[in-house]
Design an enzyme around this catalytic site. Structure first.
Site: not given
Ligand code: EZ4
Ligand code: CO
Length: 402
Positions: A122, A147, A159, A210, A212, A236, A262, A283, A312, A339, A402
């Site tokens: 990351h 990422r 995020y 991501d 998210h 993602e 995930e 994932r 994940h 990951e 979120w």
């Molecule tokens: O937000 O695992 O790709 N990774 C993610 C993570 C999730 C967390 C939630 O518990 O999206 O960082």
């Molecule tokens: Co994710």
């Protein structure tokens, strides 16, 4: 051989982890990860109060039968709490099988399909400059896949970006943190981020991002189309995936590869996504999707449709999950990427492990089973601390994904 004990260990060495330990009458034991971020104690209770008593006296070698017993036998099928509990049992039983056989888990699965497992790290920055610095550090460390996440101008929080500029951890102790989100600001800015990465570092690294779950399908389609020139490895979770058919809208508009799953806990969460080839990477993880027995089923199904795995591997999945996942990744013929975010130092001490990281790749090691153990005395020094994942609200206060 019989199971004589099954204990749940809850510990917080830098963050909360739930671990199941299954002990046999011959002294051989196995461990499994049962961590469900922000809802840890629900799984601990599900195991302690309902599953562990059922395991006593059973043959630990009957892994498939135990899986079926816990899945069908509960009557109430699926869901993250149930499937995480089943996963922990499954992981621990495969660990025992490996120890009894004297073989690393990947060899029980069918052997290595590759020399090592490519992992992505990351690179996160509070602004573009910081994100690019982190990206450079990852290239330096040998990562082939990175990422990138970055703060958005005029948006208070986003995020995936660490507040301190250090490593990213979304769960906060105590109260639930409220973040704000603006789709417009995000969509206006994020192509600039990828353009800057490609301009500065070229196309030699795999670039991942991501979303998210923050966009609607048509917004995700627009983003995917806009960023095609930057040739992402994957985009993602562009939109929530309860409505699997919604991904058709994205597919109709863009060739940017899509990774999802995930939060999935069974093959039924991704059946349509895979069958209709609406995604490129699945994932789902061992810990949240029913363990090795079930994720193997998912991976084999995905292989029929040229969908690859991209497990994940956030830091809220314990080092036990990491170890087991690396065996799985080394075997899976349709592996894509794994990951890896690293772990807080105390967590690495609580969970002695055979896996190793070397310049952007990882290997599970040759220890029998999955190769991860737990130091229970040390685990007891880090008692559970209540923590929650944040929530996101739109700028007018509407609760968002979120
Ligand atoms: O937000 O695992 O790709 N990774 C993610 C993570 C999730 C967390 C939630 O518990 O999206 O960082
Ligand atoms: Co994710």
């Amino acid at each position: 051989m019989k199971i004589v004990r099954a204990d749940v260990i809850v510990t917080c060495p830098g963050r909360n982890f739930v671990t199941l330990k299954i002990v046999t009458d011959e002294g051989v034991y196995g461990i499994g990860d049962a961590t469900l971020n922000g809802r840890e104690l629900a799984v601990a209770s599900y195991l302690r109060d309902h599953v562990c008593p059922m395991l006593i006296g059973r043959d630990p070698g009957r892994i498939e039968d135990t899986w079926q017993l816990l899945y069908r036998g509960a009557y109430w099928r699926r869901g993250p709490v149930t499937m995480t509990a089943i996963a922990a049992v499954d992981m621990a039983l495969w660990d025992i099988l490996g120890k009894v056989a004297g073989l690393p888990l990947y060899r029980l699965l069918g052997g290595a399909s590759r020399d090592a497992v490519m992992v992505y790290g990351h690179a996160t920055g509070r602004d573009l400059g910081e994100a690019l610095e982190r990206y450079a550090e990852h290239i330096e460390a040998g990562y082939q896949a990175i990422r990138v996440q970055c703060g958005i101008p005029n948006m208070r929080s986003v995020y995936g970006v660490a507040k301190s500029g250090g490593s990213y951890e979304p769960a906060t102790k105590g109260a639930v943190e409220e973040q704000r989100w603006s789709t417009e600001k995000y969509l206006d800015f994020v192509p600039t981020l990828f353009a800057a990465v490609r301009e500065k570092f070229g196309f030699d690294t795999h670039l991942l991002h991501d979303v998210h779950h923050r966009l609607t399908p048509i917004e995700a389609a627009r983003l995917g189309k806009a960023v095609e020139p930057y040739r992402l490895f994957w985009l993602e979770d562009p939109t929530p995936a309860e409505n699997q058919a919604g991904f058709r809208l994205i597919r109709e508009h863009t060739v940017t590869p899509i990774a999802v799953g995930e939060v999935f806990n069974s093959i039924w969460d991704c059946k349509q996504l895979i069958e209709e080839q609406l995604i490129d990477y699945i994932r789902a993880t061992l810990t949240h999707a029913g363990g090795i027995t079930h994720l193997k089923r998912v991976a084999e199904f995905a292989s029929l449709y040229q969908v690859r795995t991209g497990c994940h591997g956030a830091s809220d999945l314990s080092p036990v999950c990491m170890g087991a996942a690396l065996h799985f990744d080394l075997w899976a013929p349709n592996f894509g990427v794994q990951e890896y975010m690293g772990f807080p130092e105390p967590a690495l001490e609580v969970f002695p492990h055979a896996w190793r990281f070397e310049r952007g790749t990882m290997h599970p090691g040759e220890a029998p089973g999955h190769g991860v153990d737990i130091d229970e005395a040390l685990a007891a020094c880090y008692p559970y601390e209540s923590a929650y994942l944040p929530v996101a609200r739109l700028e007018d206060g509407t609760l968002w994904n979120w």
